[in-house]
Design a protein around this motif. Sequence first.
Motif, mmCIF file in Angstrom:
data_model
loop_
_atom_site.group_PDB
_atom_site.id
_atom_site.type_symbol
_atom_site.label_atom_id
_atom_site.label_comp_id
_atom_site.label_asym_id
_atom_site.label_seq_id
_atom_site.Cartn_x
_atom_site.Cartn_y
_atom_site.Cartn_z
ATOM 1 N N GLN A 1 6.953 -4.236 11.067
ATOM 2 C CA GLN A 1 5.804 -4.846 11.718
ATOM 3 C C GLN A 1 4.633 -4.986 10.743
ATOM 4 O O GLN A 1 3.940 -6.009 10.732
ATOM 5 C CB GLN A 1 5.390 -4.018 12.931
ATOM 6 N N LYS A 2 4.419 -3.969 9.913
ATOM 7 C CA LYS A 2 3.346 -4.024 8.926
ATOM 8 C C LYS A 2 3.616 -5.127 7.910
ATOM 9 O O LYS A 2 2.697 -5.875 7.533
ATOM 10 C CB LYS A 2 3.224 -2.672 8.214
ATOM 11 N N ALA B 1 8.143 0.328 12.237
ATOM 12 C CA ALA B 1 6.723 0.291 11.878
ATOM 13 C C ALA B 1 6.507 -0.440 10.559
ATOM 14 O O ALA B 1 5.571 -1.226 10.404
ATOM 15 C CB ALA B 1 6.167 1.712 11.780
ATOM 16 N N ASP C 1 6.369 -8.984 14.547
ATOM 17 C CA ASP C 1 5.497 -8.015 15.221
ATOM 18 C C ASP C 1 5.328 -8.465 16.671
ATOM 19 O O ASP C 1 4.829 -9.568 16.915
ATOM 20 C CB ASP C 1 4.135 -7.964 14.529
#
Length: 212
Positions: A79-80, A76, A145
Amino acid sequence: MSVPTTVRFRRALTAVVLSTALLAGATACGSGGGGAQREELSAASMGELAALAAAEPAAAEADERAAVTPSPSTSAEKQKFAKTRFVANASLAAGATYQWIVKPYREGKFKKGAKGRTFALIKAGLAGAFAYNRLKAAADNAKGDPLLSKAIAPLTAGIESLKGLGSKLRKGQAGDADISSFDDVINSVKEAGKSAGAEVTNKVPSASQLGG
């Protein structure tokens, strides 16, 4: 920490590009015969050209620093981080494209005989090269992402088609189709980013930002 060889090379290249651009402007200023309109080299013009010429190497150096920065650990977080960098690079490309390519073109500043045409073309050329490199970086960021990567993948060919257009702009050889190419690619990248939750807005590179 020592400066990477590639960064030193880019800085040297920047100096060459900038001095060439300023020499071209000085030549334009001195060739006022034959009824040609004289163009003055103002401090503002010099500062703006310097900022543009420094833009790509400065951004590239930031990329290299980021490359050695500890990466996010979780999926996560990765991806951020990818989205954040994508938005930053794509927004700079969009801002430079509008400010120094699309806007002056619509205002007729690239037309022969237009006041300030020489400097408008030099700035457009530098902005074109900068925008292309930032879009390439954004496309690379998008790979981090899955959703963003899928949205950007179809646009890679369009981004690559912008390579070399900066030179055409600088030489005054770019036509309607070339300007449209920049505008269309930027709009497509914005739409793709928005569809993947990574909204891109125009962010004009500033001298202080580039220098920092």
